[in-house]
Write a protein that holds these residues in place. Structure first.
Motif, mmCIF file in Angstrom:
data_model
loop_
_atom_site.group_PDB
_atom_site.id
_atom_site.type_symbol
_atom_site.label_atom_id
_atom_site.label_comp_id
_atom_site.label_asym_id
_atom_site.label_seq_id
_atom_site.Cartn_x
_atom_site.Cartn_y
_atom_site.Cartn_z
ATOM 1 N N PRO A 196 -1.634 -49.654 -9.023
ATOM 2 C CA PRO A 196 -0.249 -50.029 -9.184
ATOM 3 C C PRO A 196 0.089 -51.375 -8.626
ATOM 4 C CG PRO A 196 -0.431 -48.261 -7.533
ATOM 5 C CD PRO A 196 -1.960 -48.742 -7.949
ATOM 6 N N ARG A 197 1.072 -52.040 -9.157
ATOM 7 C CA ARG A 197 1.591 -53.179 -8.727
ATOM 8 C C ARG A 197 2.513 -52.764 -7.378
ATOM 9 N NH1 ARG A 197 -0.749 -58.017 -10.444
ATOM 10 N NH2 ARG A 197 -1.099 -57.971 -12.491
ATOM 11 N N MET A 198 2.014 -53.567 -6.214
ATOM 12 C CA MET A 198 2.677 -53.227 -4.846
ATOM 13 C C MET A 198 2.551 -54.323 -4.081
ATOM 14 S SD MET A 198 0.674 -49.827 -3.651
ATOM 15 C CE MET A 198 1.654 -49.042 -2.833
ATOM 16 N N LEU A 203 -5.541 -55.818 1.713
ATOM 17 C CA LEU A 203 -6.610 -55.023 2.367
ATOM 18 C C LEU A 203 -6.080 -53.421 2.277
ATOM 19 C CD1 LEU A 203 -9.429 -54.439 3.629
ATOM 20 C CD2 LEU A 203 -8.073 -55.148 5.931
ATOM 21 N N GLN A 204 -4.777 -53.209 2.598
ATOM 22 C CA GLN A 204 -4.414 -52.252 2.717
ATOM 23 C C GLN A 204 -4.267 -51.462 1.433
ATOM 24 O OE1 GLN A 204 -3.978 -50.197 5.455
ATOM 25 N NE2 GLN A 204 -4.706 -52.041 6.483
ATOM 26 N N ALA B 193 16.562 -49.053 14.415
ATOM 27 C CA ALA B 193 15.363 -48.209 13.837
ATOM 28 C C ALA B 193 14.365 -49.239 14.348
ATOM 29 C CB ALA B 193 15.608 -48.443 12.342
ATOM 30 N N ASP B 194 13.188 -48.239 14.701
ATOM 31 C CA ASP B 194 11.869 -48.678 15.004
ATOM 32 C C ASP B 194 10.920 -48.866 13.679
ATOM 33 O OD1 ASP B 194 9.763 -49.682 16.464
ATOM 34 O OD2 ASP B 194 9.597 -48.090 17.930
ATOM 35 N N ALA B 195 10.048 -49.351 13.711
ATOM 36 C CA ALA B 195 8.994 -48.997 12.743
ATOM 37 C C ALA B 195 7.414 -49.528 13.108
ATOM 38 C CB ALA B 195 9.446 -50.200 11.407
ATOM 39 N N PRO B 196 6.406 -48.875 12.319
ATOM 40 C CA PRO B 196 5.062 -49.245 12.950
ATOM 41 C C PRO B 196 4.807 -50.780 12.360
ATOM 42 C CG PRO B 196 5.178 -47.599 10.880
ATOM 43 C CD PRO B 196 6.681 -47.783 11.564
ATOM 44 N N ARG B 197 4.230 -51.692 13.049
ATOM 45 C CA ARG B 197 3.763 -52.902 12.034
ATOM 46 C C ARG B 197 3.040 -52.814 11.115
ATOM 47 N NH1 ARG B 197 6.660 -57.343 14.068
ATOM 48 N NH2 ARG B 197 7.230 -56.842 16.430
ATOM 49 N N MET B 198 3.658 -53.185 9.863
ATOM 50 C CA MET B 198 2.955 -53.224 8.764
ATOM 51 C C MET B 198 2.871 -54.473 7.844
ATOM 52 S SD MET B 198 4.356 -49.333 7.423
ATOM 53 C CE MET B 198 3.072 -49.112 6.347
ATOM 54 N N ALA B 199 1.793 -55.093 7.163
ATOM 55 C CA ALA B 199 1.900 -56.009 6.303
ATOM 56 C C ALA B 199 2.341 -55.492 4.998
ATOM 57 C CB ALA B 199 0.709 -56.774 6.461
ATOM 58 N N MET B 200 3.655 -55.699 4.683
ATOM 59 C CA MET B 200 3.911 -55.125 3.440
ATOM 60 C C MET B 200 5.502 -55.595 3.108
ATOM 61 S SD MET B 200 4.762 -50.974 3.805
ATOM 62 C CE MET B 200 4.883 -50.812 1.997
#
Lengths: 625, 625
Positions: A196-198, A203-204, B193-200
């Protein structure tokens, strides 16, 4: 062409994966190294097992971070590779995937990379092994296929070629047309994955969300067409990292994978008219072009069936026929046919006993061809007891267990003839005949089916491949107990629409096969008239909160009297460009089945999902009061 | 300070959300507009319900895409806003969140935005409403807090201020120190709000993966400290969009949220030594600094307990004491104590009957203070039948139901005294006393607990807030039936380590409270000696495939004889910088409990997760043979 699948695409132990791949009809597998390392089977035992199952071992993968290193590291890497080549001889695998170096220290130097890969290829040659070099989308220096090919060309060794992976190329929006310039015999391997386009780290995205061709947003037909045009003759191999597939039944997943490849191969065979042999591409029976719903069948226990009959009558349906040999009533409204099965709660093979849509009948030009195509697409055939005098209706099971029938479409309209299968039904005794109000329903707009969590992508591909319906983008909707993902599939013109819903997390009752509500959406030409007729017949719509109408007043220019009529009819509204959508819902029978009435105006092509949160909250309130 | 929570952070209907927030002790709520629209309660009814529950309505949110528009649109937007202001009067909410325009057509023109927001503020003033303007991280023109403040300053109206949201600022790596330059009275609202570090994509990250402060990767203490230093005195309000929280028990989530705010407020109160009043910050009892595990208790039915005793004996444990009043054996190895409860399978309040870790005893300097802190952190106290002669041991329930005890740590070592609580145990009769082999175990390295899917973040915050353990990054591991996520929590020096595991999808038996394996990892100084002693005592390790050792030969420089000894002991290996890790596993009792023996060398700080896929495949093989 050979069809392969990477073991990482399937759940279970290596042994279970091989059995599942063989059962689905694959010719070979890619052995994902971690699967071998974690297996108690030694390489020779894996080879013997694969052979006994009729599977070749088409690839051993991956070998990482080989090239672009310093000299000391190179010697270490060559020793490491030689151990793997020896293992591959035991395993009976003749091609290894070497993916481009993804470590931060990798040197961006084509000469060096080429020289190092040449040494690797020379070593490989001694073991009778070929090296397929792949540009990872996140490779440090080499991350485009054209770059990997430049290095392979420079290295110039017959045991070295490229591996092309659709994900690594299409995820970066790289143009695959350049693949045609690579000599086909130097493309050693082809890995296929859709996604799906994301908008996320590639890598994730790659490790968690790949899916089988036809389930995502990439154009795999065009991509693969370029590869075949280059002259590639090796396997079409699926390499799909997917969190759900890793955790669900391997045999189901393997069949889903094979369906995907069959559809892809067929679409390639119908192809671009290029002057090259396509004889090796297996074809499916002709695509199916359904003209609409022939019927939708609902099953319900007696008390619920009474409630459903009340709703149908109020919506203008009439009980016009009974099945000649089965306890099934036909309810008619114009050309819209619903079948109501209310006396045999154990009819449907996955039916839970709560009211449910148990069968979809699609009107198609050639039912026999459609059945043949479905069978070739590994759709499980459903047994059907048949009276000699009755129509030869064939059904297959959708991934959620719903029976899918292909029906002769007849020639509807004023001068038309009824479809042949309707001859199985006779008019009921006059005393039983229920007439409905005249409400002007014009068809079945769509059927919404809540899917078991593990089989959402599978279901999408099922309807796409069997019926030629095209999937929309996913939409997410907030229910009081969590997010719901929705994907609509639709065709051209009057073609049927199917909406698949699934719990975003695999949690709760709605994540299972018999959880979540199903609905039948009926199209009409005048939503206010239908709403009024239904209420006049004593059936109330799903109550929509006043706060919803207050908000409409803020954000739309709907007139106060329109909003007032909407409020009394529980009618909701959406807009999309020049189009408009009006819809209301009935109560939910057994917490499992509801009806929707919709009116589309001016090319509106959605499903009112902007209102789904309100609808689901109202249904929750309905269920708890 | 006032504590608030946005209704979108909790599951259920608006009514259920309000009840949950009140029960957890919040002072107020932010009403998320969609929750109101979908509610059958009218604004006045919501206000009355909130008031009866002791909740203020601190914010109405969000109002979108107001500013940076053309004049016609502005008039439309003002009308739209005025309807909402009227609604807010009914609702009793005096502040509205206006987030920066995120439509593609928004104009990047500060003068225009300021003038338009000034008109909005003037209108708001007539309704007694304040406008809090927030820069969305994905706003088209305005997406930095400094920019939103420049516009607010320019607009210069007392009814207009800024709303600061930690996610929108920290997700963009914006420096929050500049917040100190905003006059505190112009900061109308603070969302945390907190959040996990994510590359998105930041929008998707924001909508699905936010979590409560202390559960992710942002530094909320420093962030909030800047806001307080600016002079902000409004509520600390949690606005958390999280797929799991949306789908799990609202009361649990609200308590988790309150625990998060309590910890944040406490850390702010301990603060940076700034010369400003912090009297309004509520403090918790002093942080707890556990020195290690006092004990781990395992419960098992008799046949399983026999198996566990066999393993413990082979690992060198001896059955040294019995509890004076309860059917609990104490097993000793040096200072390592395991309690084995084998006669009352219904002891643990959530224990399923399969062998399991039912209690963790942490050695702490002041058990009473630790209990008080735990209670203030809303840890559910567990009832404990107590004999007058016995120690006053208090336990609280961890989110997965494990009992957590705080124990007097005594003064261990040669000259030390045993902890007071051990006086509850007397030595068993000599005939019953089992001596183990001498194997040189030196402590409990960590305890691994599989968590129910809904409570993974909650569990992480539980151990962090109660015991001061710091969470590592998440690690993902491939099991044959799906991915497993693992998060280790550790302290300094000898502080206990806890490893929390969870199924990545909320599917299958391991996603539930009593699914998934638990393990106790024992530290040793010589892994080969322990492995040999165990085997000599007739207990086999979990068998590790030969393929694993072949792969080790490829990728490490371990000597062949070392690998041979590893192979016979089922020993695995990892490396991390200069450090090394050696470990092996026992068989799994009841498919639910296993032991691990580990040796850390040279500062290795991980848990051998690189080997987890091999371990889980071997356990799967063990379970099916």
């Amino acid at each position: 062409m050979r069809r392969s699948i990477a073991t990482v695409s399937l759940s279970g132990t290596l042994e279970e994966k091989l059995h599942a791949a063989a059962k689905a009809g694959f010719d070979g597998v890619e052995i994902f190294e971690n699967d071998l390392i974690a297996s108690p089977l030694r390489p020779r035992q894996v080879r013997d097992l694969a052979r006994s199952l009729g599977l070749g071992i088409d690839l051993y993968q991956p070998f990482r971070d080989f090239e672009g290193v310093d000299d000391a590291r190179l010697e270490h890497n060559l020793r490491r590779a030689e151990e793997k080549f020896a293992l591959m001889v035991e395993l009976g695998a003749d091609t290894i995937l070497v993916c481009s170096n993804a470590t931060p220290t990798a040197v961006d130097d084509d000469e060096r990379a080429a020289a190092q890969l040449r040494r690797l290829a020379r070593t490989a040659e001694r073991y009778g092994v070929r090296v397929a070099y792949e540009a990872l989308a996140w490779g440090s220096a080499v991350n485009r296929y054209a770059h990997s090919w430049r290095i392979v060309e420079k290295a110039d060794h017959p045991s070295l070629g490229v591996c092309l992976d659709s994900f690594h190329i299409l995820s970066r929006d790289d143009d695959p047309a350049g693949i045609r310039d690579i000599p086909g015999e130097r493309i050693f391997f082809l890995q296929l994955a859709d996604a799906p386009r994301m908008a996320m780290d590639v890598l994730q995205w790659s490790r968690h969300y790949r899916c089988f061709p036809g389930q995502g947003g990439f154009d795999l037909t065009t991509f693969t067409d370029h590869v075949l045009a280059a002259g590639y003759t090796g396997p079409l191999s699926l390499e799909v990292f997917n969190d759900v597939f890793r955790a669900s039944d391997a045999e189901r997943t393997a069949a889903d994978a094979m369906r995907s490849l069959s559809l892809l191969e067929d679409s390639l065979g119908r192809g671009s008219g290029e002057p090259r042999p396509r004889a090796e591409l297996r074809r499916l029976p002709e695509p199916v072009d359904p003209s609409g719903y022939a019927f939708v069948e609902v099953a319900a226990e007696p008390e619920s069936a009474r409630q459903i009959r009340g709703i149908l009558s109020a919506l203008g349906f009439a009980h016009t026929h009974d099945h000649r040999s089965k306890p099934v009533q036909m309810w008619h409204h114009g050309d819209v046919r619903l079948l109501l099965n209310d006396t045999d709660p154990r009819l449907g093979h996955t039916w839970s006993g709560a009211s449910a849509v148990t069968a979809l009948g699609f009107a198609v030009p050639g039912p026999e061809g459609a059945v043949k195509r479905a069978e070739r697409l590994l759709a499980p055939a459903l047994p059907r007891r048949r009276d000699p005098a009755e129509s030869d209706l064939h059904a297959v099971a959708a991934p959620d267990g719903t029976a899918v029938f292909f029906c002769d479409q007849g020639t509807e309209g004023e001068a038309g003839t009824a479809p042949a299968w309707t001859a199985d039904f006779s008019a009921p005794a006059v005393a039983d005949r229920t007439e409905g109000a005249a409400t002007g329903l014009v068809g079945i707009d769509h059927v919404g089916l809540f899917q078991p969590f593990d089989h959402f992508d599978e279901a999408s591909l099922f309807y796409r491949s069997l019926l030629g319906l095209a999937p929309d983008e996913n939409v997410e909707m907030a229910a009081p107990d969590g997010l719901v993902r929705s994907r609509a599939l639709a065709g051209e013109g009057t073609a049927p629409r199917v909406v698949l819903n699934v719990s975003v997390l695999g949690r709760g009752t709605r994540a299972d096969a018999d959880g979540g509500a199903q609905h039948i959406a009926l199209a009409c030409a005048d939503i206010f008239a239908v709403a009024e007729a239904m209420r006049a017949a004593g059936v109330k719509p799903l109550p929509i909160p006043d706060n919803y109408y207050d908000d409409l007043a803020c954000r739309t220019d709907l007139r106060p009297d329109t909003r007032e009529r909407m409020r009394s009819g529980g009618i909701l509204h959406d807009r999309d460009g020049d189009g408009e959508f009006w819809h209301f819902y009935t109560a939910t029978v057994d917490g499992r089945l509801f009806f929707e009435v919709v009116q589309r105006i001016g090319g509106y092509d959605g499903y009112g999902s902007v209102n789904s949160a309100v609808r689901m909250a109202a249904q929750r309130a309905e269920a708890t009061c």
